[in-house]
Scaffold this active site. Structure first.
Site, short mmCIF file in Angstrom:
data_model
loop_
_atom_site.label_atom_id
_atom_site.label_comp_id
_atom_site.label_asym_id
_atom_site.label_seq_id
_atom_site.Cartn_x
_atom_site.Cartn_y
_atom_site.Cartn_z
N ALA A 14 1.14 -1.40 0.07
CA ALA A 14 0.14 -0.11 -0.36
C ALA A 14 1.26 1.06 -0.41
CB ALA A 14 -0.77 0.50 1.34
N GLU A 15 1.59 1.12 0.96
CA GLU A 15 2.54 2.42 0.90
C GLU A 15 3.56 2.51 -0.32
OE1 GLU A 15 3.54 4.68 3.05
OE2 GLU A 15 4.69 4.68 2.70
N SER A 74 0.92 -6.54 -17.48
CA SER A 74 0.61 -6.44 -15.71
C SER A 74 -1.07 -5.84 -16.34
CB SER A 74 1.32 -5.15 -15.95
OG SER A 74 0.71 -4.86 -14.32
N ILE A 75 -1.51 -5.50 -15.23
CA ILE A 75 -3.01 -5.08 -15.07
C ILE A 75 -3.08 -3.22 -14.07
CG2 ILE A 75 -5.77 -5.65 -14.11
CD1 ILE A 75 -4.47 -8.55 -13.49
N GLU A 134 -12.65 -13.25 -11.67
CA GLU A 134 -11.64 -14.14 -10.58
C GLU A 134 -11.17 -13.20 -9.29
OE1 GLU A 134 -8.72 -14.49 -13.26
OE2 GLU A 134 -10.03 -14.83 -15.19
N LYS A 155 -8.15 -12.20 -7.15
CA LYS A 155 -6.17 -11.73 -7.66
C LYS A 155 -6.12 -12.26 -6.58
CE LYS A 155 -3.57 -7.48 -8.81
NZ LYS A 155 -2.27 -8.16 -8.57
N ARG A 189 7.50 -13.75 -14.27
CA ARG A 189 7.32 -13.34 -15.12
C ARG A 189 8.52 -12.22 -15.26
NH1 ARG A 189 3.35 -7.53 -14.52
NH2 ARG A 189 4.66 -7.34 -12.50
N CYS A 237 1.20 -14.14 37.33
CA CYS A 237 1.13 -14.61 38.64
C CYS A 237 2.19 -14.74 39.31
CB CYS A 237 0.43 -16.65 38.05
SG CYS A 237 1.78 -17.24 37.93
N CYS A 247 5.93 -19.09 31.46
CA CYS A 247 5.74 -18.81 32.93
C CYS A 247 5.79 -20.03 33.75
CB CYS A 247 4.34 -18.28 33.15
SG CYS A 247 3.27 -18.51 35.60
S1 IVH Z 1 -4.32 -11.36 -15.94
C1 IVH Z 1 -3.86 -9.97 -18.31
N1 IVH Z 1 -5.35 -13.35 -13.53
O1 IVH Z 1 -1.96 -9.74 -10.92
C2 IVH Z 1 -3.65 -9.75 -17.39
N2 IVH Z 1 -3.63 -11.44 -13.28
O2 IVH Z 1 -0.51 -7.57 -12.73
C3 IVH Z 1 -2.55 -10.68 -17.11
N3 IVH Z 1 -2.51 -11.74 -10.82
O3 IVH Z 1 1.50 -11.21 -11.49
C4 IVH Z 1 -2.39 -11.28 -15.90
N4 IVH Z 1 -4.76 -12.80 -9.97
O4 IVH Z 1 0.75 -13.15 -11.57
C5 IVH Z 1 -4.28 -12.59 -13.68
N5 IVH Z 1 -6.57 -13.62 -11.75
C6 IVH Z 1 -5.92 -13.05 -12.06
C7 IVH Z 1 -4.61 -12.78 -10.77
C8 IVH Z 1 -3.27 -12.09 -12.15
C9 IVH Z 1 -3.13 -12.25 -10.27
C10 IVH Z 1 -1.66 -10.83 -11.01
C11 IVH Z 1 -0.50 -11.89 -11.96
C12 IVH Z 1 0.36 -10.48 -12.24
C13 IVH Z 1 -0.54 -9.21 -11.31
C14 IVH Z 1 -0.84 -8.53 -12.79
#
Ligand code: IVH
Length: 703
Positions: free
Chosen positions: A48-49, A96-97, A133, A135, A156, A443, A458
């Site tokens: 979070a940080e 990445s997402i 799904e 995460k 990755r 105690c 204790c």
């Molecule tokens: S899809 C198209 N699905 O989140 C994107 N990623 O920043 C490809 N992660 O390190 C990833 N749960 O390992 C996808 N249900 C899920 C996920 C997931 C966790 C992780 C993934 C990656 C990060 C993406």
């Protein structure tokens, strides 16, 4: 990174040059944290940080686009290839997402609106279909199969080039090494390697017992395990896997699979033997995304693994293709977060708590902090040596973690740069300002630590009210005598008010005594008496477990009950006889023998029996008919009439070992409704699958 927090919370300096230097400082810090996280598997701040500072940088770069450089952490996926593991170029980059940190419903609504805009949909158009799904909080993995055999597993890395960790991934039982006939000649399955919470807790318990460093969280434990050079170490660290997508699949067209939708793709992966999370669902429109986010959020604590959010993906693969990517992130997916499970706060004091076996646990009193969905003010520090290893001192900023039902813990600290007087704080050698008390804070008995032990205790035994309370709570818990309504507040009153002294005293309570207690009406008093009455009819295993002998957990209690059949035979058993019991080693045998050799323990048992506690005494195991002796059985799905615990008890009583995962060594799989990957695995390995009826027949010896 000490002392940087002032820098981050200060407003951006005015003027271009000043903004430039602020941006540089943020980048430097983020790169350092990223290095700790990805390369060293040893982050010093919670996610979070990192996110907070990352967003600050993003905001500044947004306001001053001419200061954006290609090497800014906002412009690429960070991660590096470690020395010693061979680099692997991904045939299809690992993406990445985009993260939605707004943890409210608005986060999902904003994503849906974005998707609709990009697809050119108007108000009158149908809702978009998504797959929602969990995460998973582990690390991304690409598994490459050629002609149905696992040939390579890669992390990755930076998304383009990862690390070859095939040797380690092969130790993960959930990952198939070969696939059924008919899979595409080249198939890359992508998913998350993670560690279940229970496995993580056990691993850390072992680390602490050995005096070795405990892992900060399951994700780091998993990352560390995956990137070992020696796969023997990986094999000792239980890892799990969920598939959530594919990389290269050839041939794509011409006879290759055309999955059509992401959901169909996941179902296909499942049928090929990959674990796919059972929560994966189709969601239509924003309202169903919101509902999924809320539903999983409510389930989050009860899940056996950490999730830090949910992921929404446009279901249609054609639409996914149409929408495409933005540098490193697909436009058709988003990660919608939940409140963080790790946060920073100040450690205001360190107190000591006394547990059931007398163990002294240092507990950090914290400035209240919202973590894992609740406000936390106390967190365990485990033992003195953990405090020293983490270098925690009163006044420090600490990392607090609260995930699932696990009690909150301090997993590390961010040392303050200066002491209260503004002098730089000595870091090395690190002098902790906490000491274990010499006398029990409850105690007054002497505090002892046996040689080789990490824990202080204790020495007061049941003389110590704290130990008596914990012993009583343990006795009453669901898996022991199951006395509903006998909770902490009540036990405190009973012991502190000297209403009860022993376990047997519980059964001598009357209505007037109970109704006189705080927060106890006549109705709840009667309920408790009823619960006590009900608990009298129990099983030997529950009774033994409830007594709370050191080293005797639930499984050992069951083994003992089965082996000896009766309590008297067990109490009179020699250490040698105890050694005959399944999974009982010399230390456990000695602990049991010593317990029953002590007159006051025998008396406690006799008193309980005199109060009317009964159970069915059985025949010792050797004499009993055990149709499933030596057999390993796996339970999966929901059975029509039997609960999971019930089915397990029945199987174990018949001599079976009930295991958690299916392997070649599994003799039977008992499957109920909604059975998932375990059923698929059984079918793949040719393990006989039974329903509840089949299981009952087997128990009667008619298998
Ligand atoms: S899809 C198209 N699905 O989140 C994107 N990623 O920043 C490809 N992660 O390190 C990833 N749960 O390992 C996808 N249900 C899920 C996920 C997931 C966790 C992780 C993934 C990656 C990060 C993406």
């Amino acid at each position: 990174m000490s002392g940087q927090s002032d820098l981050f919370s200060a407003p951006a300096p005015k003027g271009h040059a000043l903004v430039g230097s602020k941006i540089e400082a943020l980048r430097y810090q983020l790169n350092q944290w990223a290095h700790e996280y990805y390369v060293q598997d040893a982050p010093s701040v919670p996610d979070a940080e990192y996110d907070r500072v990352f967003q600050q940088l993003q905001a500044l770069e947004g306001a001053y686009p001419d200061l954006v450089t290609p090497d800014s952490p906002t412009q690429r996926v960070i991660g590096a290839v470690m020395e010693g593991l061979a680099p692997v170029r991904h045939a299809v980059p690992m993406l990445s997402i985009q993260t939605e940190t707004d943890t409210e419903a608005s986060g999902a609504i904003a994503f849906d609106a974005r998707v609709r805009r990009e697809l050119g949909l108007g108000e009158g158009d149908l809702p978009v279909e998504y797959v929602a799904e969990p995460k998973f909080d582990g690390l991304a993995m690409s598994l490459r199969y050629e002609h149905g055999r696992l040939v390579q597993a890669a992390t990755r890395g930076d998304g383009e080039v990862g690390e070859d960790v095939t040797h380690n991934i092969r130790t993960i039982r959930q990952i198939p090494l070969s696939l059924p006939a008919g899979v595409p000649p080249v198939l890359e399955v992508r998913g998350e390697v993670y560690m279940r919470r229970a496995d993580f807790e056990q691993l850390n318990e072992r680390q602490r017992e050995k005096g070795e460093k405990a892992f900060v969280n399951p994700r780091n434990a998993a990352a560390g395990a995956v990137r070992q050079l020696d796969s023997a170490i990986t094999a000792q660290r239980p890892l799990s896997f969920f598939a959530y997508g594919v990389g290269e699949v050839t041939p794509v067209m011409a006879g290759g699979p055309d999955f059509g939708t992401h959901y169909a793709l996941l179902q296909q992966l499942k049928s090929w033997g990959f674990p796919v999370a059972p929560q994966v669902s189709i969601a239509r429109g924003a309202s169903e995304l919101v509902a999924f986010h809320q539903r999983l959020g409510a389930e989050r604590d009860a899940l056996p693994y950490d999730i830090d959010g949910v992921v929404y993906k446009v279901n249609s693969l054609a639409l996914q293709q149409q929408m495409g990517f933005k540098t490193r992130e697909p436009r058709w997916a988003v990660a919608h977060k939940y409140p963080a499970q790790e946060m920073l706060t100040r450690c205001e004091a360190i107190d000591v708590q006394v547990g059931r076996t007398g163990k002294l646990t240092p507990v950090a009193r914290l400035a209240p902090v919202f973590v894992g969905g609740v406000t936390v003010t106390n967190a365990t520090l485990h033992n003195l040596f953990e405090i020293r290893k983490k270098g925690v001192r009163v006044g420090d900023t600490v990392i607090v973690r609260r995930a699932g039902d696990v009690i909150p813990e301090v997993v590390g600290c961010v040392p303050a740069a200066t002491d209260g007087a503004g002098r730089p704080r000595p870091r090395n050698p690190y002098v902790p300002n906490f000491r274990m008390p010499r006398a029990c804070p409850v105690c007054g008995s002497a505090v002892v630590r046996e040689p080789g032990e990490m824990n202080h205790r204790c020495s007061g035994g049941l003389f110590c009210p704290a130990q008596r309370k914990q012993a009583m709570l343990h006795f009453a818990q669901r898996r022991a005598l199951d006395i509903e309504g006998l909770g902490e507040k009540l036990v405190d009153q009973l012991i502190d008010g000297a209403v009860v002294h022993s376990l047997a005293d519980l059964y001598r309570l009357d209505l007037a005594q109970l109704a006189g207690l705080e927060r106890m009406g006549e109705k709840s008093a009667q309920n408790l008496l009823d619960a006590l009455e009900k608990s009298k009819h129990t099983t030997l295993a529950r009774f033994l477990y409830g007594l709370g002998l050191r080293q005797v957990g639930e499984a050992t209690a069951k083994d003992l009950a089965r082996h000896f059949g009766s309590l008297d035979t067990l109490m009179d058993a020699s250490a040698d006889q105890l050694l005959q019991v399944n999974d009982v080693g010399p230390i456990v045998a000695e602990s049991i023998h010593t317990f029953f050799a002590q007159p006051h323990n025998r008396e406690a048992v006799d008193q309980l029996r005199a109060c009317g506690l009964t159970w069915e005494e059985g025949v010792p195991a050797e004499a009993a008919v055990q149709p499933l002796a030596g057999k390993t059985v796996v339970l999966t799905g929901t059975l029509p009439t039997l609960g999971r615990d019930e089915a397990k008890d029945m199987l174990e009583a018949a001599g079976a070992k009930v295991a958690g995962s299916v392997s070649k060594k599994t003799h039977y799989v008992v499957a109920g409704a909604d059975a998932g990957s375990k059923l698929a695995k059984a079918q793949e390995l040719g393990v006989p699958v039974l329903d509840e009826g089949g299981m009952r027949a087997l128990l009667k010896g008619q298998g």
